[in-house]
Scaffold this active site. Structure first.
Site: not given
Ligand code: PGA
Length: 263
Positions: A12-14, A176, A222, A106, A243-244, A104, A182
């Site tokens: 997930n590149w956001k 999640e 994470s 977010e 994500g990251g 998600h 994050g």
């Molecule tokens: P993260 O994000 O790996 O940066 O914690 C995961 C996500 O939000 O899908």
């Protein structure tokens, strides 16, 4: 992970990497990703760039044919078309990819998405033969108050309502915990495995044994190249939503370790 379920490592590149950066990043990592998926028929990667970069990434994927590296969107609206400024329709997403992340945290916390809205999007995804990657998870307060199971039960039963058992089997769920996203503070794999086990139990009640056996349930929050081994080795965890670490070259190592250590 049960052998019959392919491990899925989704990125997930956001809101990172516009079309130019996205295509050069994928050009760099794709040969290595392709090597890993070519050597291991039981692993798949799904890259989810921002909507505006989907076409650029698709061009690269089309030019370097590798198996089991797929493309996904990060969100969409449920309506077919019309006066919804700034939104993207399921049919538009389907022109470019086969997967879509929905609900998600977010989207839920920053943009106010409810389980009811997520459910409409899930049903719209199936109408367009898109595989939904549906996110659920408790926040830190709920976690500390011991409310995780109740929250998960509400989210799963409402976000994933009204599917046929056949559709239910195709869903990818990402558990999640919001406090792990994050934060650099991933969940303990054993604890995540327990929640995922519970989700599979709920799914069994909702859609029966076949769907519960088939549904892919990922962990997210994470995940990195080092800790992926702990999660993927857990028999209840079918992969990760990353994500990251998915927008760095480390993603190659992460996928390699997922392939190496999966149960
Ligand atoms: P993260 O994000 O790996 O940066 O914690 C995961 C996500 O939000 O899908």
């Amino acid at each position: 992970m049960a052998m019959e379920r392919t491990a899925i490592i989704a990125g997930n590149w956001k809101m990172n990497l516009g079309p130019k950066e996205a295509s050069s990043f994928v050009l760099e990592i794709l040969p290595s990703l392709g090597q890993i998926t070519a050597n291991d028929p039981h692993i798949m990667s799904v890259l989810c760039p921002p909507a505006i970069s989907l076409a650029a990434v698709k061009d690269v994927l089309d030019s370097i044919p590798v198996r089991h590296v797929e493309l996904g969107a990060q969100n969409m609206y449920f309506a077919e078309k019309g006066a919804f400024t700034g939104e993207i329709a399921p049919g538009m997403v389907k022109e470019l990819c086969n997967f879509v992340i929905l609900g998600h945290s977010e989207r839920r916390t920053i943009f106010g998405e409810t389980d009811e809205l997520v459910n409409k999007k899930v049903l719209a995804a199936f109408k367009h033969a898109l595989v939904p990657i549906v996110c659920v998870g408790e926040n830190s307060e709920q976690y500390e108050n011991g409310e995780t199971q109740n929250i998960i039960k509400d989210q799963v039963s409402q976000s994933l309502a009204n599917l046929t058992a056949e559709q239910a089997a195709q869903v990818v769920i990402a558990y999640e915990p919001i406090w792990a996203i994050g934060s650099g503070q991933a969940s303990d794999a054993h604890a995540a495995g327990n929640v995922i086990h519970y989700i599979r139990h709920l799914y069994h009640e909702m859609y029966g044994q076949k769907a519960a056996d088939a549904v892919h349930i990922l962990y997210g929050g994470s995940v990195n190249a080092e800790n992926i081994a702990d999660f993927i080795a857990h028999p209840d965890i079918d992969g990760a939503l990353v994500g990251g670490a998915s927008i760095k070259h480390d993603f190659i190592e992460l996928l390699r370790n997922a392939s190496k250590f999966k149960a």
